[in-house]
Design a protein around this motif. Sequence first.
Motif, mmCIF file in Angstrom:
data_model
loop_
_atom_site.group_PDB
_atom_site.id
_atom_site.type_symbol
_atom_site.label_atom_id
_atom_site.label_comp_id
_atom_site.label_asym_id
_atom_site.label_seq_id
_atom_site.Cartn_x
_atom_site.Cartn_y
_atom_site.Cartn_z
ATOM 1 N N PRO A 2 0.832 -1.204 0.000
ATOM 2 C CA PRO A 2 0.000 0.000 0.000
ATOM 3 C C PRO A 2 0.868 1.256 0.000
ATOM 4 O O PRO A 2 1.896 1.296 0.676
ATOM 5 C CB PRO A 2 -0.780 -0.112 1.320
ATOM 6 C CG PRO A 2 0.077 -0.947 2.219
ATOM 7 C CD PRO A 2 0.958 -1.807 1.341
ATOM 8 N N GLY B 147 -2.386 1.270 -4.560
ATOM 9 C CA GLY B 147 -2.133 -0.016 -3.908
ATOM 10 C C GLY B 147 -1.633 -0.964 -4.983
ATOM 11 O O GLY B 147 -2.283 -1.149 -6.012
ATOM 12 N N ASN C 272 -7.910 -9.117 -3.779
ATOM 13 C CA ASN C 272 -9.038 -8.177 -3.746
ATOM 14 C C ASN C 272 -10.070 -8.598 -2.702
ATOM 15 O O ASN C 272 -10.598 -7.761 -1.973
ATOM 16 C CB ASN C 272 -9.690 -8.095 -5.130
ATOM 17 C CG ASN C 272 -9.002 -7.081 -6.026
ATOM 18 O OD1 ASN C 272 -8.476 -6.076 -5.550
ATOM 19 N ND2 ASN C 272 -8.986 -7.344 -7.321
ATOM 20 N N LYS D 100 -12.993 -3.220 -0.797
ATOM 21 C CA LYS D 100 -13.084 -2.015 -1.636
ATOM 22 C C LYS D 100 -12.893 -0.749 -0.803
ATOM 23 O O LYS D 100 -13.031 -0.784 0.417
ATOM 24 C CB LYS D 100 -14.451 -1.992 -2.314
ATOM 25 C CG LYS D 100 -14.607 -3.145 -3.313
ATOM 26 C CD LYS D 100 -15.900 -3.056 -4.097
ATOM 27 C CE LYS D 100 -15.891 -4.112 -5.193
ATOM 28 N NZ LYS D 100 -17.120 -4.210 -5.963
ATOM 29 N N ASP D 101 -12.548 0.347 -1.486
ATOM 30 C CA ASP D 101 -12.402 1.620 -0.772
ATOM 31 C C ASP D 101 -13.764 2.319 -0.658
ATOM 32 O O ASP D 101 -14.784 1.771 -1.066
ATOM 33 C CB ASP D 101 -11.352 2.504 -1.468
ATOM 34 C CG ASP D 101 -11.770 2.873 -2.892
ATOM 35 O OD1 ASP D 101 -12.972 2.739 -3.227
ATOM 36 O OD2 ASP D 101 -10.893 3.289 -3.671
ATOM 37 N N TRP E 118 -11.924 -1.553 -5.943
ATOM 38 C CA TRP E 118 -10.951 -2.425 -5.280
ATOM 39 C C TRP E 118 -9.746 -1.585 -4.889
ATOM 40 O O TRP E 118 -9.370 -0.646 -5.602
ATOM 41 C CB TRP E 118 -10.504 -3.557 -6.218
ATOM 42 C CG TRP E 118 -11.547 -4.550 -6.623
ATOM 43 C CD1 TRP E 118 -11.967 -4.826 -7.883
ATOM 44 C CD2 TRP E 118 -12.279 -5.447 -5.759
ATOM 45 N NE1 TRP E 118 -12.905 -5.830 -7.861
ATOM 46 C CE2 TRP E 118 -13.119 -6.231 -6.567
ATOM 47 C CE3 TRP E 118 -12.303 -5.663 -4.373
ATOM 48 C CZ2 TRP E 118 -13.975 -7.210 -6.066
ATOM 49 C CZ3 TRP E 118 -13.165 -6.628 -3.854
ATOM 50 C CH2 TRP E 118 -13.985 -7.393 -4.701
ATOM 51 N N LYS E 119 -9.115 -1.966 -3.767
ATOM 52 C CA LYS E 119 -7.964 -1.172 -3.297
ATOM 53 C C LYS E 119 -6.736 -1.356 -4.182
ATOM 54 O O LYS E 119 -5.851 -0.514 -4.216
ATOM 55 C CB LYS E 119 -7.619 -1.558 -1.862
ATOM 56 C CG LYS E 119 -8.650 -1.019 -0.882
ATOM 57 C CD LYS E 119 -8.241 -1.262 0.536
ATOM 58 C CE LYS E 119 -9.372 -0.827 1.453
ATOM 59 N NZ LYS E 119 -9.383 -1.609 2.690
ATOM 60 N N SER F 49 -4.834 -0.898 -7.238
ATOM 61 C CA SER F 49 -4.951 -0.032 -8.417
ATOM 62 C C SER F 49 -3.875 -0.341 -9.453
ATOM 63 O O SER F 49 -3.980 0.104 -10.591
ATOM 64 C CB SER F 49 -4.828 1.429 -7.981
ATOM 65 O OG SER F 49 -3.573 1.623 -7.340
#
Length: 360
Positions: free
Chosen positions: A96, A101, A142, A147-148, A153-154, A156
């Motif tokens: 992260p 991410g 994932n 999810k943010d 999904w975090k 990227s």
Amino acid sequence: MKSNLLDFDAHALTGYFTEMGEKPFRARQLMRWIYKEGEHDFSAMTDIAAALRDKLAQCACVAAPNIMREELSGDGTRKWLLDVGTGNAVEAVYIPEETRGTLCVSTQAGCALDCAFCSTGKQGFNRNLSVAEIIGQLWWANQQLGKDADGNWKISNVVLMGMGEPLLNFDNTVSALRLMLDDHAYGLSRRRVTVSTSGIVPAMDRLREECPVALAVSLHAPNDKLRDTLMPVNRKYPLKALLAACGRYLERAPRDFITFEYVLLDGVNDSLQQARELVQLVREVSCKFNLIPFNPFPQTHYRCSGQDAVCRFRDVLMEAGIVTTTRKTRGDDIAAACGQLAGLVQDKTRRTAQHFAEVS
Ligand code: SAH
Ligand code: SF4
């Protein structure tokens, strides 16, 4: 045996449904459930007719590799060790950062190329990962990360910098890349998906034609003499051919530069003279450099360059106008570097048993 739908990119999944006598658009519907929702249970896919859901439950599945262990580092880096059968394990690492991410994904169990400084290379080659085992790492991560606040999904960004040489598992890697890019699956932009290669020249040309994504090339030496000793693959594809392939790749690349990776090894490839030689070597290729601190592992005699050597080396590149980043070591406390966790597991040492908690 049931078909694992994670093995199919859009084209293959459409073929699968057509063969079943179903409409091609079912493939898009299924992909959205699997990748956008993270769903693996057909009975939860409510906009699909019940009869088709039943049929799928009988002949298909959505199966990512089993997770053997999970580790969380103090800096937020997470690492999963995945069981790919017959005693083989591969790893995926999540890193992260403030604005993104990144998931680092493996493409082979082991690696045949035997680079002198690489713990994956020391394990030898076991086998290529299937499409499901490659995309399954992203699918699983994932699920775990969620999810943010905006419902995305975090993860990227994806980098194929885990275990193995992606371009020697070309077809499966490209199918997995297509799923990463597909708007009905993960919809990542080509700039956010990076393949790292040790320099398999003909496969770089193929990737440019079939699925151009961002490219990182492992350089690690400023001349053939040294690169031959560090990376045996250089004897087959020497620097001149490699740099020419980089130039050709740039014609189609989603970014206007190649990232050169360079692991700094104390007293081996980190002198001022070598930095200057490197500047000359790459002068015709639009590039950035990523200087990587060497991650030591038990069977190695190499050492990480000192801070001074790293700074001096970086300054030579920067003064020549090359954008250069120095990678921070992340997840040190969980052996997050390439190949290290799987190596420890194969050793079956007491340290491994103490170090990692089983995921229940
Ligand atoms: N096979 C591909 C991708 C996987 S290796 C390749 O070689 O590019 C990903 C990166 O990790 C490569 O740049 C590789 O040189 C680097 N690497 C391998 N062993 C390492 C170590 N012990 N410490 C730091 N980086 C390492
Ligand atoms: Fe294989 Fe890459 Fe390791 Fe070399 S550095 S042995 S190509 S995984």
